[in-house]
Design a protein around this motif. Structure first.
Motif, mmCIF file in Angstrom:
data_model
loop_
_atom_site.group_PDB
_atom_site.id
_atom_site.type_symbol
_atom_site.label_atom_id
_atom_site.label_comp_id
_atom_site.label_asym_id
_atom_site.label_seq_id
_atom_site.Cartn_x
_atom_site.Cartn_y
_atom_site.Cartn_z
ATOM 1 N N TYR A 144 2.448 -7.739 -16.113
ATOM 2 C CA TYR A 144 3.033 -8.129 -15.074
ATOM 3 C C TYR A 144 3.770 -9.491 -15.565
ATOM 4 O O TYR A 144 3.240 -10.192 -16.037
ATOM 5 C CB TYR A 144 2.107 -8.290 -13.942
ATOM 6 C CG TYR A 144 2.866 -9.390 -12.770
ATOM 7 C CD1 TYR A 144 3.493 -8.672 -11.632
ATOM 8 C CD2 TYR A 144 2.572 -10.525 -12.578
ATOM 9 C CE1 TYR A 144 4.305 -9.361 -10.789
ATOM 10 C CE2 TYR A 144 3.431 -11.270 -11.638
ATOM 11 C CZ TYR A 144 3.910 -10.728 -10.872
ATOM 12 O OH TYR A 144 4.679 -11.595 -9.886
ATOM 13 N N SER A 149 3.083 -7.591 -4.343
ATOM 14 C CA SER A 149 1.701 -7.011 -4.389
ATOM 15 C C SER A 149 0.348 -7.769 -4.112
ATOM 16 O O SER A 149 0.542 -9.009 -4.275
ATOM 17 C CB SER A 149 1.914 -6.510 -5.945
ATOM 18 O OG SER A 149 2.645 -5.475 -6.080
ATOM 19 N N ALA A 163 -2.884 -9.075 -5.193
ATOM 20 C CA ALA A 163 -3.700 -9.050 -6.633
ATOM 21 C C ALA A 163 -5.256 -8.993 -6.291
ATOM 22 O O ALA A 163 -5.613 -9.958 -5.634
ATOM 23 C CB ALA A 163 -3.258 -10.136 -7.627
ATOM 24 N N GLY A 216 -2.725 -3.354 -13.783
ATOM 25 C CA GLY A 216 -2.176 -2.220 -13.143
ATOM 26 C C GLY A 216 -2.606 -2.013 -11.647
ATOM 27 O O GLY A 216 -3.476 -2.295 -11.137
ATOM 28 N N TYR A 217 -1.745 -1.254 -11.220
ATOM 29 C CA TYR A 217 -1.833 -0.586 -9.939
ATOM 30 C C TYR A 217 -2.945 0.180 -9.668
ATOM 31 O O TYR A 217 -3.207 1.184 -10.239
ATOM 32 C CB TYR A 217 -0.464 -0.229 -9.406
ATOM 33 C CG TYR A 217 0.524 -1.045 -9.056
ATOM 34 C CD1 TYR A 217 0.331 -1.982 -8.100
ATOM 35 C CD2 TYR A 217 1.518 -1.333 -9.931
ATOM 36 C CE1 TYR A 217 1.521 -2.973 -7.650
ATOM 37 C CE2 TYR A 217 2.629 -2.417 -9.751
ATOM 38 C CZ TYR A 217 2.590 -3.103 -8.455
ATOM 39 O OH TYR A 217 3.436 -4.008 -8.363
ATOM 40 N N GLU A 235 -0.323 2.307 -4.796
ATOM 41 C CA GLU A 235 1.095 2.202 -4.546
ATOM 42 C C GLU A 235 1.674 2.680 -3.344
ATOM 43 O O GLU A 235 1.357 4.001 -3.322
ATOM 44 C CB GLU A 235 1.619 2.768 -5.753
ATOM 45 C CG GLU A 235 1.500 2.116 -7.080
ATOM 46 C CD GLU A 235 2.031 2.519 -8.254
ATOM 47 O OE1 GLU A 235 3.289 2.143 -8.691
ATOM 48 O OE2 GLU A 235 1.293 3.214 -9.020
ATOM 49 N N GLN A 241 -5.214 5.166 0.459
ATOM 50 C CA GLN A 241 -5.302 4.317 -0.612
ATOM 51 C C GLN A 241 -5.935 2.813 -0.295
ATOM 52 O O GLN A 241 -6.760 2.449 -1.111
ATOM 53 C CB GLN A 241 -4.007 3.920 -1.165
ATOM 54 C CG GLN A 241 -3.166 5.392 -1.588
ATOM 55 C CD GLN A 241 -1.962 4.928 -2.592
ATOM 56 O OE1 GLN A 241 -2.086 4.201 -3.531
ATOM 57 N NE2 GLN A 241 -1.051 5.218 -1.844
ATOM 58 N N TYR A 274 4.469 -3.606 -1.876
ATOM 59 C CA TYR A 274 4.455 -2.536 -2.751
ATOM 60 C C TYR A 274 3.024 -1.795 -3.141
ATOM 61 O O TYR A 274 3.083 -0.504 -3.030
ATOM 62 C CB TYR A 274 5.370 -2.676 -4.115
ATOM 63 C CG TYR A 274 5.357 -1.582 -4.913
ATOM 64 C CD1 TYR A 274 6.244 -0.531 -4.873
ATOM 65 C CD2 TYR A 274 4.381 -1.350 -5.879
ATOM 66 C CE1 TYR A 274 6.048 0.604 -5.487
ATOM 67 C CE2 TYR A 274 4.373 -0.233 -6.739
ATOM 68 C CZ TYR A 274 5.155 0.790 -6.530
ATOM 69 O OH TYR A 274 5.174 2.042 -7.256
ATOM 70 N N GLY A 275 2.006 -2.737 -3.242
ATOM 71 C CA GLY A 275 0.900 -1.996 -3.770
ATOM 72 C C GLY A 275 -0.210 -3.047 -4.000
ATOM 73 O O GLY A 275 -0.020 -4.188 -3.661
ATOM 74 N N VAL A 276 -1.163 -2.535 -4.444
ATOM 75 C CA VAL A 276 -2.528 -3.189 -4.946
ATOM 76 C C VAL A 276 -2.723 -3.284 -6.365
ATOM 77 O O VAL A 276 -2.762 -2.288 -6.893
ATOM 78 C CB VAL A 276 -3.821 -3.087 -4.307
ATOM 79 C CG1 VAL A 276 -4.954 -3.754 -4.720
ATOM 80 C CG2 VAL A 276 -3.558 -3.028 -2.696
ATOM 81 N N TRP A 277 -2.514 -4.518 -6.840
ATOM 82 C CA TRP A 277 -2.717 -4.811 -8.690
ATOM 83 C C TRP A 277 -4.104 -5.313 -8.908
ATOM 84 O O TRP A 277 -4.555 -6.198 -8.228
ATOM 85 C CB TRP A 277 -1.584 -5.490 -8.992
ATOM 86 C CG TRP A 277 -1.800 -6.117 -10.321
ATOM 87 C CD1 TRP A 277 -2.281 -6.920 -11.150
ATOM 88 C CD2 TRP A 277 -0.785 -5.361 -11.469
ATOM 89 N NE1 TRP A 277 -2.100 -7.134 -12.372
ATOM 90 C CE2 TRP A 277 -0.838 -6.216 -12.531
ATOM 91 C CE3 TRP A 277 0.193 -4.327 -11.377
ATOM 92 C CZ2 TRP A 277 -0.428 -5.665 -13.823
ATOM 93 C CZ3 TRP A 277 0.872 -4.105 -12.818
ATOM 94 C CH2 TRP A 277 0.509 -4.739 -13.593
#
Length: 157
Positions: free
Chosen positions: A46, A66, A68, A106-107, A110, A123, A145-148
């Motif tokens: 990242y 994202s 984290a 990493g994700y 997503e 998710q 966008y997502g969870v990292w």
């Protein structure tokens, strides 16, 4: 008896959202940390800014944030100028609000493109189950966008 049950429930919620789950002394700031020591880590890179929005510590820029999940023992507090600083378990600064930094990880979730990923709620539920506490809705809006999961970090120079 009901009061005792309510107190136990509230205390459980406080423990799950405070302490290791939220490594910040700032009231209302959501800074999620993993409840357990991690023995393995993802190694994607990242590179980007640390952001605070709606009381959530995020990675990225508008439209591409994202959430984290930081390692156990990491903390986030504001310095004398009001900038948020993320520190590792040794107290070394690894990220500063508004500044670009690098880290591994990493994700684990997503959310886009919706037609090619698992349903968002499934998710999120899986992430929350592994953490043992909920992710606030305010931290998961359409710009996320997502969870990292944070992996390797380095002290800032």
């Amino acid at each position: 008896m009901q009061r005792l049950a309510w107190l136990a429930s509230a205390l459980g919620l406080l423990v799950s959202c405070g302490g290791d789950a939220a490594g910040s002394s700032e009231a209302g700031l959501f800074f999620p940390t993993h409840p357990e020591e991690q023995t393995a880590a993802m190694e994607a890179l990242y590179q980007g800014p640390l952001a605070v929005r709606e009381g959530c510590v995020l990675l990225g820029r508008p439209g591409d944030y994202s959430v984290a999940i930081w390692p156990k023992g990491f903390t986030a507090d504001r310095d004398g100028t009001g900038q948020l600083i993320v520190r590792d378990e040794r107290g070394d600064a690894v990220a500063i609000e508004g500044e670009t930094f690098e880290m591994g990880g990493g994700y684990v979730a997503e959310f886009r493109p919706e037609s090619k990923v698992e349903p968002r709620d499934d998710q999120i539920s899986r992430v929350e189950q592994s953490l043992g506490y909920p992710l606030p809705e305010r931290c998961l809006d359409a710009e996320v966008y997502g969870v990292w999961i944070v992996g390797e970090t380095h002290p800032l120079g």
